[in-house]
Motif scaffolding. Structure first.
Motif, PDB file in Angstrom:
ATOM      1  N   PHE A 144     122.444   6.012  17.342  1.00  0.00           N
ATOM      2  CA  PHE A 144     121.558   5.444  16.333  1.00  0.00           C
ATOM      3  C   PHE A 144     121.622   3.921  16.246  1.00  0.00           C
ATOM      4  N   ASP A 145     122.269   3.267  17.202  1.00  0.00           N
ATOM      5  CA  ASP A 145     122.375   1.809  17.148  1.00  0.00           C
ATOM      6  C   ASP A 145     121.003   1.149  17.127  1.00  0.00           C
ATOM      7  N   ASN A 146     120.096   1.610  17.986  1.00  0.00           N
ATOM      8  CA  ASN A 146     118.755   1.014  18.024  1.00  0.00           C
ATOM      9  C   ASN A 146     118.004   1.254  16.725  1.00  0.00           C
ATOM     10  N   LEU A 147     118.168   2.443  16.138  1.00  0.00           N
ATOM     11  CA  LEU A 147     117.511   2.737  14.863  1.00  0.00           C
ATOM     12  C   LEU A 147     118.012   1.793  13.777  1.00  0.00           C
ATOM     13  N   LEU A 148     119.316   1.593  13.714  1.00  0.00           N
ATOM     14  CA  LEU A 148     119.881   0.709  12.693  1.00  0.00           C
ATOM     15  C   LEU A 148     119.392  -0.726  12.892  1.00  0.00           C
ATOM     16  N   ALA A 166     113.437  11.670   5.045  1.00  0.00           N
ATOM     17  CA  ALA A 166     112.647  12.893   5.204  1.00  0.00           C
ATOM     18  C   ALA A 166     112.616  13.174   6.702  1.00  0.00           C
ATOM     19  N   LEU A 167     113.691  13.780   7.178  1.00  0.00           N
ATOM     20  CA  LEU A 167     113.952  13.934   8.606  1.00  0.00           C
ATOM     21  C   LEU A 167     114.348  15.380   8.906  1.00  0.00           C
ATOM     22  N   PRO A 168     114.338  15.768  10.183  1.00  0.00           N
ATOM     23  CA  PRO A 168     114.859  17.098  10.524  1.00  0.00           C
ATOM     24  C   PRO A 168     116.271  17.260   9.977  1.00  0.00           C
ATOM     25  N   VAL A 199     119.655  16.462  11.944  1.00  0.00           N
ATOM     26  CA  VAL A 199     120.100  15.096  12.225  1.00  0.00           C
ATOM     27  C   VAL A 199     120.330  14.281  10.961  1.00  0.00           C
ATOM     28  N   THR A 200     119.941  14.820   9.806  1.00  0.00           N
ATOM     29  CA  THR A 200     120.045  14.048   8.562  1.00  0.00           C
ATOM     30  C   THR A 200     121.479  13.632   8.240  1.00  0.00           C
ATOM     31  N   MET A 242     118.286  19.490  21.001  1.00  0.00           N
ATOM     32  CA  MET A 242     119.262  18.399  21.019  1.00  0.00           C
ATOM     33  C   MET A 242     120.070  18.416  19.730  1.00  0.00           C
ATOM     34  N   SER A 243     121.371  18.439  19.859  1.00  0.00           N
ATOM     35  CA  SER A 243     122.236  18.397  18.682  1.00  0.00           C
ATOM     36  C   SER A 243     122.379  16.964  18.193  1.00  0.00           C
TER      37      SER A 243
END
Length: 288
Positions: free
Chosen positions: A214-218, A243-245, A248-249, A207-208
């Motif tokens: 990212f609305d839910n993450l925010l 500290a993420l892939p 996607v950072t 997945m690119s």
């Protein structure tokens, strides 16, 4: 935070190797080559101990000092009010304090704890870490003939060592196979963490970044900060770390910057993946 009692710790002589043990991988860093991360899968049909002994043999680390961090499959954390007793007595009293809060007999568990910031009403609190005694003993017995085990700790505490003491930070951390985790850290101490579910797809390399919304993450980040600051009375972090892939950072950095008006700093590089950070932290704990 250490889960190995002092009588299990041999004298300190040889140079150090940091090691992170998950349910599927072994990740290690030799202190002489801090950017050379060594990894080994735990293969089908292998136990973790079989894989670890083979890893030590493959890397020719016999006789080295090991600083071991365990992932969350090895331990459980429970937060309780701190019993009113001297600190020197508390460690011995933990099995009694925890007997109604664990699912297995306390005689089968090892306990340790850290102090937490005062609760909203000013009460003292602690985070108690428990791990299966036999499982830890088997690990120590298998590895001790090969290497000197200096300490065994847990990943969420080890990671706190990578920051400078004055940092009041928020860390967003994703290890493959585990849920996304938000952690508050201050003075190299773990203060609060929350699992943010629903983002296992971050592990999917097919997945690119532009496929993610990212609305839910925010929203979950805002809720977590509101709870930590409003309910737990923690001070809001002034620095954010990711500290993420790596793929996607940049997208997550941009989304956070637009909503929270803060520029997060990425802790991962081509050499240092999110899974290597507990290794870096446990090695720094040994140098402290």
């Amino acid at each position: 935070m250490e889960l190995v009692p002092n009588w299990l710790k041999p004298r300190r002589t040889a140079s150090a190797v940091g090691l992170y043990i998950t349910s599927t991988h072994l990740i290690a860093i030799d202190e002489h080559a801090p950017l050379d991360v060594r990894e080994r899968d735990i293969n089908k049909g292998e136990t973790i101990i079989m894989a670890l002994k083979a890893f030590i043999d493959e890397q020719q680390w016999q006789g080295r000092r090991l600083f071991i961090a365990l992932n969350r499959h090895w331990y459980k954390q429970t937060q309780i009010e701190k019993p009113a007793m001297p600190d020197e007595d508390l460690a011995q009293a933990l099995p009694f304090c925890m007997r109604d809060l664990v699912e297995v007999p306390v005689a089968n568990l090892m306990f340790d704890y850290i102090d937490l910031p005062l609760g909203p009403a000013g009460q003292e609190r602690i985070a108690v870490y428990s791990s299966e005694r036999e499982r830890i003993a088997s690990l120590v017995q298998a590895v001790s003939p090969l290497c000197e085990i200096v300490t065994i700790g847990v990943d969420e505490l080890a990671i706190a060592n990578i920051f400078e003491p004055e940092v009041r930070g928020l860390l967003l951390h994703k290890i493959p196979g585990q849920e996304l985790t938000l952690t508050f850290i201050h003075q190299r101490q773990w203060h609060f963490s929350r699992t943010i579910r629903g983002f296992q797809a971050l592990d999917d390399e097919s997945m690119s970044a532009d496929q993610f919304v990212f609305d839910n993450l925010l929203l979950e980040l805002q809720r977590s900060i509101d709870y930590a600051v409003g309910q737990l009375k923690l001070t809001a972090p002034d620095k954010w770390y990711l500290a993420l892939p790596q793929r996607v950072t940049p997208a997550i950095t941009s989304a956070i910057s637009q909503v929270f008006d803060i520029q997060p700093e990425s802790l991962t590089t081509k050499q240092l993946s999110p899974m290597s950070l507990p290794v870096v932290g446990i090695l720094k704990e040994g140098q402290a």
